[in-house]
Design an enzyme around this catalytic site. Structure first.
Site: not given
Length: 331
Positions: A140-142, A144
């Protein structure tokens, strides 16, 4: 000339702020201090608050009308945390970034340098990636970061923004003058684990020795954080020549261009420390991949930027930063 640095109290943002000061540019820092450190803002123009706070952004521009560009480093960045809390990550990194761009446009600022990430690529087989390689974010971080890049590019294509996305590989080290550095006491990246093993006097586990790399161990691209900061200065200075109405958005990879294997990282570490660190070969961890690195052709051509500092210099500054950090950071 002033530059607004969102997230300017974090590791990358504070280092960029130091580079701005050295280049004669006034950094104006906006940071919520959710992850940033107030100590990194001392002696600098600082506003504590959220990038989505329109009234605050309006006040910053009213009080600093000489702001010519924005460096957007504000984000949550912990991969496991993003897996556990994707809603929080999309809200912090995407929703608030969209609101922030609206506030910038309202204040007449269309120059945005965005802190993106090499994690948007699927670097698994030890080979280099370019800016044209397929995007395949794995967390999810990547995602975003990838979503923000696409969102900003769409806004730029509509003539409402110009954006230069800098895709960082693996930052290491600290400001050479030790004004700022990594604020975490137990970082989870490879260099942090090497330092902890050295401090504990235990062997460092080399997880996986049969990857398709030059020595069989995983490969990453470790770039000195001060070199990253220099790339931001080049981006600010060359912005108008690079970003035009016909080309309003560009992405540039920032890495060494060659990469470093785990064995090479351990050797570089032992070149710096007085007592060599022992290693032990172990099996790969679940989910581990060979990794990858970038070519730096576009950064060299467009920014006139190539890394100037060695991996050993990054390791040395990271070690020198530790006692400074422990004294500077009050908790």
């Amino acid at each position: 000339m002033s530059v607004l640095i969102a997230g300017g109290a974090g590791y990358i943002g504070s280092t960029v702020a130091s580079a701005c000061l050295d280049a004669g540019i006034t950094p104006v820092i906006l940071d919520s201090l959710v992850r940033g450190r107030a100590e990194f803002t001392e002696g600098r123009v600082f506003y504590e608050g959220d990038i989505a706070d329109g009234a605050l952004v309006d006040r910053i521009f009213a009080e600093h009308p000489d702001i010519t560009a924005v460096v957007h480093c504000a984000a949550l960045i912990v991969v496991p945390e993003s897996v556990a809390d994707p809603i929080g990550y999309y809200e912090a990194n995407v929703t608030k970034s969209l609101a922030f761009v609206g506030h910038l446009r309202r204040n007449g600022c269309d120059r945005l340098v965005f802190s993106s990430s090499a994690s948007i690529y699927r670097a698994e087989d030890g080979s280099p990636v370019t800016e044209d390689s397929p995007l395949a974010p794995q967390s999810p971080y990547a995602r975003t970061k990838a979503v923000c890049e696409g969102m900003f590019a769409d806004i730029a294509a509509a003539g409402q923004l110009r954006v230069l996305s800098l895709r960082y590989f693996n930052p290491v080290g600290a400001d050479p003058l030790l004004r700022t550095g990594l604020q975490l006491k137990r970082p989870s990246h490879a260099l942090g684990m090497l330092i902890r093993a050295h401090q504990a006097g235990t062997p460092f586990p080399v997880t996986g020795v049969n990857y398709p790399t030059r020595d069989g161990t995983g490969i990453r691209d470790y770039v000195h954080v001060w070199d990253l900061a220099a790339a931001h200065i080049a981006a600010i200075e060359r912005f108008d020549s690079l970003l035009t109405a016909s080309a309003p958005s560009i992405a540039i990879n920032l890495g060494t261009g060659s990469g470093t294997t785990v064995r090479e990282l351990c050797a570089a570490f032992n070149n710096v420390v007085s007592t060599p660190l022992a290693t032990i070969d172990t099996a790969p961890r679940p989910g581990d991949v060979a990794g990858g690195y970038t070519t730096s052709d576009r950064a060299s051509r467009l920014l006139g930027w190539t890394p100037a500092l060695s991996l050993e210099e990054g390791i040395r500054s990271a070690l020198e930063w530790i006692p400074v950090r422990d004294k500077m950071l009050r908790d």
